[in-house]
Design a protein around this motif. Sequence first.
Motif, mmCIF file in Angstrom:
data_model
loop_
_atom_site.group_PDB
_atom_site.id
_atom_site.type_symbol
_atom_site.label_atom_id
_atom_site.label_comp_id
_atom_site.label_asym_id
_atom_site.label_seq_id
_atom_site.Cartn_x
_atom_site.Cartn_y
_atom_site.Cartn_z
ATOM 1 N N GLY A 91 -38.394 34.672 -29.033
ATOM 2 C CA GLY A 91 -39.202 34.606 -29.556
ATOM 3 C C GLY A 91 -39.429 33.472 -30.712
ATOM 4 O O GLY A 91 -40.824 33.395 -31.101
ATOM 5 N N ARG B 141 -42.175 24.724 -25.069
ATOM 6 C CA ARG B 141 -41.984 25.252 -26.192
ATOM 7 C C ARG B 141 -41.302 24.508 -27.256
ATOM 8 O O ARG B 141 -41.088 24.827 -28.451
ATOM 9 N N ASN C 124 -39.855 26.740 -30.440
ATOM 10 C CA ASN C 124 -40.533 27.866 -30.271
ATOM 11 C C ASN C 124 -40.078 28.299 -29.347
ATOM 12 O O ASN C 124 -40.094 27.823 -28.096
ATOM 13 N N SER C 125 -40.100 29.871 -29.254
ATOM 14 C CA SER C 125 -40.433 31.031 -28.257
ATOM 15 C C SER C 125 -39.726 30.790 -27.543
ATOM 16 O O SER C 125 -38.853 30.781 -26.241
ATOM 17 N N LYS D 34 -35.664 31.679 -25.911
ATOM 18 C CA LYS D 34 -35.190 32.651 -25.083
ATOM 19 C C LYS D 34 -33.420 32.761 -25.582
ATOM 20 O O LYS D 34 -32.984 31.688 -25.940
#
Length: 122
Positions: free
Chosen positions: A15, A66, A83-84, A86
């Motif tokens: 995240g 992302r 971003n975001s 995983k």
Amino acid sequence: QVQLVESGGGSVEAGGSLRLSCAASAYRASLYNMAWFRQAPGKEREGVASITIIGGTRYADSVKGRFTISKDNAKNTLYLQMNSLKPEDTAMYYCAAARAAEGLNPRVYDYWGQGTQVTVSS
């Protein structure tokens, strides 16, 4: 000849965000198509995002929405905003440059950096 030096990698939790940079050392580095690739242990190198001389971009399906690739021609620097993040984004990230070709196929790129490690924990 183009020399590429990546920076900005690190360890983040899922995240989170990171911004990678790639400093290009070459006369008129803005005349090269650029890209980011990544390679996880035991896997093939895969294209993440690319940007052409005139600013056209491509993204791997796995990072669309992302990641954002951009460049600052005045600073001869390529960026990858992630971003975001995983856990599956964990890999060594490389930037690459090509005079004629573009896209996400690593075989068409002429110059490579040494890579910067990105580790995403769950």
